[in-house]
Design an enzyme around this catalytic site. Structure first.
Site, PDB file in Angstrom:
ATOM      1  N   ARG A  42      51.021  30.912  -1.365  1.00  0.00           N
ATOM      2  CA  ARG A  42      52.245  31.138  -2.163  1.00  0.00           C
ATOM      3  C   ARG A  42      52.016  32.426  -2.945  1.00  0.00           C
ATOM      4  O   ARG A  42      50.923  32.678  -3.450  1.00  0.00           O
ATOM      5  CB  ARG A  42      52.510  29.981  -3.135  1.00  0.00           C
ATOM      6  CG  ARG A  42      52.923  28.675  -2.467  1.00  0.00           C
ATOM      7  CD  ARG A  42      53.304  27.613  -3.484  1.00  0.00           C
ATOM      8  NE  ARG A  42      54.620  27.883  -4.096  1.00  0.00           N
ATOM      9  CZ  ARG A  42      55.064  27.254  -5.186  1.00  0.00           C
ATOM     10  NH1 ARG A  42      54.285  26.363  -5.802  1.00  0.00           N
ATOM     11  NH2 ARG A  42      56.259  27.521  -5.676  1.00  0.00           N
ATOM     12  N   ASP A  67      54.293  31.743 -14.177  1.00  0.00           N
ATOM     13  CA  ASP A  67      53.534  31.864 -12.939  1.00  0.00           C
ATOM     14  C   ASP A  67      52.854  33.209 -12.828  1.00  0.00           C
ATOM     15  O   ASP A  67      51.887  33.352 -12.079  1.00  0.00           O
ATOM     16  CB  ASP A  67      54.455  31.606 -11.744  1.00  0.00           C
ATOM     17  CG  ASP A  67      54.881  30.148 -11.710  1.00  0.00           C
ATOM     18  OD1 ASP A  67      55.836  29.798 -12.432  1.00  0.00           O
ATOM     19  OD2 ASP A  67      54.224  29.356 -11.020  1.00  0.00           O
TER      20      ASP A  67
END
Ligand SMILES: CSC[C@H]1O[C@H](OP(=O)(O)O)[C@H](O)[C@@H]1O
Length: 316
Positions: free
Chosen positions: A79, A224
């Site tokens: 990811r 993130d």
């Protein structure tokens, strides 16, 4: 509550977040392929938890032999947005010259570290929240999931709620369901229920109206990837929350460990945003529908009251 991700008997053990809230179960991941699949299905998710997954994945590859660096690269690219994944891979890989046991020891040390960092960051943030909000008991708005399940243990933004709930200072939490994968209504609601914290689930689209109706004292979110200037990439919808919070002069607090900070990127414009499959959105759409499905957005630092790490308020 057990660790969200751990090492046991030569394998990685995770809480299966796809199964929650219907079932609390674990998954044992014995190969890098199984780990990459779990990351991409969000069976394990959340930036700090991904950092641990990256490190333990390298340990798994190192203990099994083979091309460890190639396997590490597969994990790091599972990811793209949470910098923690590549950070965890890199930190464990640095021990490879010292052998697989050294890699595993580094990964396991990172598991212990993560909880300490999260407790410290959320404790700093709790004090900033109390300084920023006049009411004695507080009504929070949360987005996505930033609790135990997003980390090895404790949590980041939701860790603020744990600290203040223990001091009887939390009145309630409005939980954005967080479409399309519902990390809020499935995971955050489950954690709050487990902890006995009063909460209500709301549609993501209700957040601005809740602020307009005076139902929110503080917005708490995770991150993130944090660029050098303090711009923050976080779950899609965070940017809109920040705009609404700024309009209503509501504190907007980001909580994350320093492993989420990427000083190699000058601003949030440089952050790669994960685009996910249209099928996550089109289940109720007509056949053949296409979708715009970024998993994250970027909130400019100007809209953020404070970015808080284990070292305190982050200053770009
Ligand atoms: C404490 S970091 C949690 C962070 O990660 C989530 O993304 P995902 O569920 O796709 O892994 C979301 O952005 C949260 O804020």
């Amino acid at each position: 509550m057990r660790r969200t991700i751990d090492w046991a008997d030569g394998a990685i053990v995770i809480v299966d977040q796809v199964a929650l809230p219907a079932e609390y179960r674990t998954l044992t991941l014995r190969t890098v392929t199984e780990l990459v699949d779990a990351i991409q299905r969000l069976a394990v998710r959340g930036a700090p938890a991904l950092g641990a997954a990256g490190a333990l994945g390298v340990a798994l590859a190192a203990t099994q032999g083979g091309d460890v660096r190639a396997e590490a690269d597969r994990i790091a690219h599972a990811r793209p947005t949470a910098v923690n994944l590549a950070w965890g891979v890199s930190r464990a890989l640095a021990q490879l010259p010292h052998g697989p046991n050294a890699v595993l020891a580094e990964a396991q040390a990172m598991l212990d570290e993560d909880e300490q960092r999260n407790r410290a960051a959320s404790a700093h943030a709790a004090e900033i929240v109390l300084d920023s909000c006049p009411r004695r008991t507080l009504r929070f708005l949360s987005h996505c999931n930033t609790g135990h399940l997003a980390t090895v243990a404790w949590g980041t933004a939701l860790g603020v709620v744990w600290h203040l709930h223990a001091r009887n200072l939390v009145e309630s939490v409005l939980v954005d369901e967080t479409r399309p994968l519902l990390q809020g209504s499935r995971l955050t609601a489950w954690e709050l229920a487990q902890a006995g914290v009063p909460y209500r689930v709301q549609a993501d689209g209700a957040a601005a109206a809740a602020m307009a109706r005076g139902l929110v004292d503080c917005v708490l979110v995770g991150a993130d990837r944090i660029a050098a200037n303090g711009d923050v990439a976080n779950k899609i919808g965070t940017y809109g929350l920040a705009i609404a919070a700024a309009h209503h002069r509501i504190p907007f607090i980001v909580v994350a460990p320093t492993s989420t900070v990427d000083t190699s990127l000058a601003t949030g414009a440089d952050i790669t945003i994960e685009e996910r499959a249209a099928t996550e959105l089109t289940e109720s759409a007509p056949p053949g529908a296409t979708a715009f499905n970024p998993a994250f957005d970027v909130t400019p630092n100007a809209l953020i009251t404070a970015v808080v790490t284990e070292n305190g308020a982050f200053h770009s």
